[in-house]
Write a protein that holds these residues in place. Structure first.
Motif, PDB file in Angstrom:
ATOM      1  N   ALA A 195      -2.271   8.266 -11.490  1.00  0.00           N
ATOM      2  CA  ALA A 195      -1.832   8.767 -10.186  1.00  0.00           C
ATOM      3  C   ALA A 195      -2.918   8.585  -9.131  1.00  0.00           C
ATOM      4  CB  ALA A 195      -1.440  10.241 -10.299  1.00  0.00           C
ATOM      5  N   PHE A 196      -4.151   8.959  -9.479  1.00  0.00           N
ATOM      6  CA  PHE A 196      -5.258   8.809  -8.534  1.00  0.00           C
ATOM      7  C   PHE A 196      -5.546   7.339  -8.251  1.00  0.00           C
ATOM      8  CE2 PHE A 196      -6.473  13.251  -9.726  1.00  0.00           C
ATOM      9  CZ  PHE A 196      -6.504  13.760  -8.431  1.00  0.00           C
ATOM     10  N   THR A 197      -5.381   6.484  -9.277  1.00  0.00           N
ATOM     11  CA  THR A 197      -5.615   5.048  -9.092  1.00  0.00           C
ATOM     12  C   THR A 197      -4.623   4.462  -8.093  1.00  0.00           C
ATOM     13  OG1 THR A 197      -6.449   4.828 -11.352  1.00  0.00           O
ATOM     14  CG2 THR A 197      -5.739   2.807 -10.248  1.00  0.00           C
ATOM     15  N   PHE A 198      -3.331   4.788  -8.286  1.00  0.00           N
ATOM     16  CA  PHE A 198      -2.312   4.294  -7.357  1.00  0.00           C
ATOM     17  C   PHE A 198      -2.540   4.851  -5.948  1.00  0.00           C
ATOM     18  CE2 PHE A 198       0.193   3.064 -11.115  1.00  0.00           C
ATOM     19  CZ  PHE A 198       0.732   1.858 -10.675  1.00  0.00           C
ATOM     20  N   ARG A 199      -2.954   6.109  -5.883  1.00  0.00           N
ATOM     21  CA  ARG A 199      -3.235   6.708  -4.579  1.00  0.00           C
ATOM     22  C   ARG A 199      -4.421   6.006  -3.894  1.00  0.00           C
ATOM     23  NH1 ARG A 199      -1.292   9.268  -0.932  1.00  0.00           N
ATOM     24  NH2 ARG A 199      -2.794  10.955  -0.711  1.00  0.00           N
ATOM     25  N   PHE A 200      -5.408   5.608  -4.699  1.00  0.00           N
ATOM     26  CA  PHE A 200      -6.568   4.894  -4.152  1.00  0.00           C
ATOM     27  C   PHE A 200      -6.137   3.538  -3.614  1.00  0.00           C
ATOM     28  CE2 PHE A 200     -10.054   1.861  -4.766  1.00  0.00           C
ATOM     29  CZ  PHE A 200     -11.030   2.441  -3.950  1.00  0.00           C
ATOM     30  N   TRP A 201      -5.293   2.831  -4.384  1.00  0.00           N
ATOM     31  CA  TRP A 201      -4.789   1.528  -3.922  1.00  0.00           C
ATOM     32  C   TRP A 201      -3.959   1.666  -2.645  1.00  0.00           C
ATOM     33  CZ3 TRP A 201      -2.756  -0.288  -9.371  1.00  0.00           C
ATOM     34  CH2 TRP A 201      -3.862  -0.664 -10.155  1.00  0.00           C
ATOM     35  N   GLY A 202      -3.316   2.819  -2.488  1.00  0.00           N
ATOM     36  CA  GLY A 202      -2.455   3.016  -1.329  1.00  0.00           C
ATOM     37  C   GLY A 202      -3.097   3.804  -0.204  1.00  0.00           C
ATOM     38  N   ARG A 203      -4.432   3.947  -0.238  1.00  0.00           N
ATOM     39  CA  ARG A 203      -5.107   4.721   0.800  1.00  0.00           C
ATOM     40  C   ARG A 203      -4.909   4.036   2.165  1.00  0.00           C
ATOM     41  NH1 ARG A 203      -8.634   1.535  -1.774  1.00  0.00           N
ATOM     42  NH2 ARG A 203     -10.289   0.470  -0.603  1.00  0.00           N
ATOM     43  N   LYS A 259       0.830  -1.213   0.000  1.00  0.00           N
ATOM     44  CA  LYS A 259       0.000   0.000   0.000  1.00  0.00           C
ATOM     45  C   LYS A 259       0.858   1.254   0.000  1.00  0.00           C
ATOM     46  CE  LYS A 259      -4.454  -1.409   1.926  1.00  0.00           C
ATOM     47  NZ  LYS A 259      -5.469  -1.095   2.957  1.00  0.00           N
ATOM     48  N   LEU A 260       1.939   1.211   0.763  1.00  0.00           N
ATOM     49  CA  LEU A 260       2.832   2.366   0.803  1.00  0.00           C
ATOM     50  C   LEU A 260       3.541   2.544  -0.537  1.00  0.00           C
ATOM     51  CD1 LEU A 260       4.140   4.659   2.335  1.00  0.00           C
ATOM     52  CD2 LEU A 260       5.823   3.042   3.245  1.00  0.00           C
ATOM     53  N   VAL A 261       3.907   1.435  -1.169  1.00  0.00           N
ATOM     54  CA  VAL A 261       4.545   1.494  -2.490  1.00  0.00           C
ATOM     55  C   VAL A 261       3.608   2.150  -3.503  1.00  0.00           C
ATOM     56  CG1 VAL A 261       5.444   0.112  -4.415  1.00  0.00           C
ATOM     57  CG2 VAL A 261       6.023  -0.509  -2.059  1.00  0.00           C
ATOM     58  N   TYR A 262       2.346   1.719  -3.507  1.00  0.00           N
ATOM     59  CA  TYR A 262       1.353   2.301  -4.420  1.00  0.00           C
ATOM     60  C   TYR A 262       1.164   3.796  -4.141  1.00  0.00           C
ATOM     61  CZ  TYR A 262      -0.001  -2.561  -5.384  1.00  0.00           C
ATOM     62  OH  TYR A 262      -0.003  -3.883  -5.738  1.00  0.00           O
ATOM     63  N   LYS A 263       1.115   4.134  -2.855  1.00  0.00           N
ATOM     64  CA  LYS A 263       0.897   5.531  -2.465  1.00  0.00           C
ATOM     65  C   LYS A 263       2.019   6.428  -2.999  1.00  0.00           C
ATOM     66  CE  LYS A 263       0.758   8.481   1.663  1.00  0.00           C
ATOM     67  NZ  LYS A 263       0.841   8.506   3.142  1.00  0.00           N
ATOM     68  N   ILE A 264       3.261   5.998  -2.818  1.00  0.00           N
ATOM     69  CA  ILE A 264       4.400   6.814  -3.257  1.00  0.00           C
ATOM     70  C   ILE A 264       4.439   6.926  -4.776  1.00  0.00           C
ATOM     71  CG2 ILE A 264       6.919   6.958  -3.318  1.00  0.00           C
ATOM     72  CD1 ILE A 264       6.949   5.649  -0.550  1.00  0.00           C
ATOM     73  N   ILE A 265       4.202   5.819  -5.478  1.00  0.00           N
ATOM     74  CA  ILE A 265       4.201   5.864  -6.946  1.00  0.00           C
ATOM     75  C   ILE A 265       3.099   6.787  -7.440  1.00  0.00           C
ATOM     76  CG2 ILE A 265       3.804   4.509  -9.052  1.00  0.00           C
ATOM     77  CD1 ILE A 265       5.197   2.177  -7.695  1.00  0.00           C
TER      78      ILE A 265
END
Length: 485
Positions: free
Chosen positions: A51-59, A5-11
């Protein structure tokens, strides 16, 4: 357990940076009223959606970034950035093959400078600026750039720095890594601005001066003209380019100490800089002599062209002002050697790095001494500082993997029909992030479009390995990396 989740958030956060880059190119397209506006706009929309998709996965991800997550973030960032970065080429129809578009983009971000495009002069200004901008951002590192401007965006910045920084010895200018990043990027920006101003004063138009300055200081080599620097027919611009390529190949930490702190003597006393300067001088002298005696060049022209090509190859920039494929074959060996070594660690250059060459030579010297004095304790010192045993072991592993990667890729290319010289120099060029090669099929002034798709994908991976210095990428393929403990 890896914190995905943190990886997705940073990407996801980093993709907003790439979106901003595309919007800058969109403004260039608007200014020139060209057809790349739609391609860049759609690419920006898709990228911000990603960007929003990765941020959603990393919420709801925590910010506890471990060493494994750092290496995974860095490698995936370069892969994902290249994937989204290839969209302007594909959507605009400038490159229709995904392998070509991905190769071109990876070549840009890794500052390799190898190109698939046979005629860059037909490309619109926004797309050409996109190529240059990818190289400039990739020069010091995508994630490192983010640490400098938005430190809160990337957690665990020290681990990120270790995963993305080049060279066996990591040096910081300040206890706070964010301060170090800001200083290094400030130096990078000043060099780029000075380069653009110099090019403009010497006769380039504003657009070309900015483009060439971005790729010169990034030691990338993408050009707005098919003939690169040769197109300009300006000796002054060529010498200016030599200067800025050379400066960009110097360790930025050493530049900071020499320029900001006023310790210029420490620069010339540094073992790595001495090796860098000495190898440039030696290779230039030998090639200039051969051009005069074998090719009938005038001495002034021979010296200028030899110096330009040596600095271009050693700093892994890839700009050219002459066709080195027409030079005596022994010059290819010399250029291949400087291509292998590269410039200094902590610069925008690729290659094996001069610091590793110095360490290797001193380790070899110590081994000879050990034969005569088995009980002697002989530390390896670089500029008066002892090199840890762990760094020496890492050097041996890096050297073995560097050679093995070149060998395996070369053998694969030879098996599928690429001639021997091109296969070897293509592999060396990719892993050293140089760009131009030496041979008959793909020379310094030719594009790589004739290569099979499988080779283009292999070269893209090799460029990534070279930019992240092999270990950061290959560690992901070890079973231990994915174990919970």
């Amino acid at each position: 357990m890896i914190n995905f989740k943190l990886v997705y958030k940073i990407i996801g956060q980093l993709l907003f940076i790439e979106t901003a880059m595309m919007l800058v190119c969109t403004m260039i397209a608007i200014a020139y009223h060209e057809d790349d506006l739609l391609a860049l706009s759609i690419s920006a929309l898709i990228t911000v959606g990603g960007a929003f998709t990765f941020r959603f996965w990393g919420r709801k991800a925590d910010n506890n970034l471990g060493r494994k997550e750092a290496y995974l973030v860095v490698t995936l960032t370069w892969i994902v950035f290249s994937m989204f970065g290839s969209l302007p080429f594909l959507i605009g129809g400038y490159l229709t093959n995904p392998a070509d578009a991905y190769f071109e983009t990876m070549s840009g971000f890794t500052t390799t400078g190898a190109t698939i495009i046979d005629d860059v002069e037909v490309l619109p200004h926004g797309i050409l600026f996109w190529r240059a901008l990818t190289q400039w951002i990739g020069g010091l590192g995508i994630v490192f750039f983010t640490i400098a401007i938005l430190p809160s965006m990337v957690g665990g910045s020290v681990k990120i720095f270790s995963a993305e920084a080049t060279g066996p010895l990591k040096a910081k200018l300040h206890p706070r890594l964010t301060t170090t990043a800001k200083w290094l990027w400030s130096i990078y920006f000043v060099i780029t601005f000075a380069c653009a101003a110099t090019y403009f004063l010497l006769g380039m138009n504003i657009y070309d001066s900015v483009n060439y300055s971005l790729t010169t200081t990034a030691t990338g080599g993408f050009s707005t003209h098919n003939d690169s620097m040769e197109f300009l027919h300006s000796t002054a611009i060529e010498y200016a380019s030599i200067f800025f390529m050379f400066i960009s190949g110097v360790n930025f930490t050493m530049l900071y100490m020499a320029v900001i702190k006023g310790k210029i003597k420490t620069l010339f006393k540094n073992s790595e800089f001495q090796f860098y300067l000495g190898l440039v001088a030696l290779a230039t002298g030998v090639i200039a002599f051969l051009l005069v005696t074998k090719n009938g060049y005038h001495f002034g022209t021979a010296l200028k062209n030899a110096l330009f090509q040596v600095v271009s190859f050693m700093t892994t920039t890839g700009l050219f002002n002459d066709d080195a494929a027409k030079w005596p074959h022994v010059t290819w060996i010399i250029l291949g050697v400087v291509m292998f070594f590269g410039a200094c660690a902590g610069s925008t250059s690729g290659g094996f790095k001069c610091i590793r060459a110095v360490m290797s030579l001193k380790m070899i010297r110590n081994e000879f001494k050990h034969i005569l004095h088995p009980r002697a304790v002989l530390p390896v010192k670089i500029s008066g500082q002892c090199v840890p045993v762990s760094a020496q072991a890492s050097l041996l592993a890096f050297t073995a993997l560097f050679i093995l990667a070149c060998l395996c890729t070369s053998v694969y290319m030879i098996v599928i029909g690429v001639d021997n010289v091109n296969a070897i120099t293509i592999s060396l060029s990719c892993i050293s992030n140089v760009g131009p090669t030496l041979g008959t099929e793909i020379g310094p002034v030719m594009s790589w479009s004739i290569l099979p798709d499988s080779v283009k994908w292999a070269c893209s991976f090799l460029m990534l390995m070279g930019r992240l210095e092999i270990m950061s990428v290959l560690v992901l393929f070890t079973p231990a990396f994915w174990k919970d403990n």
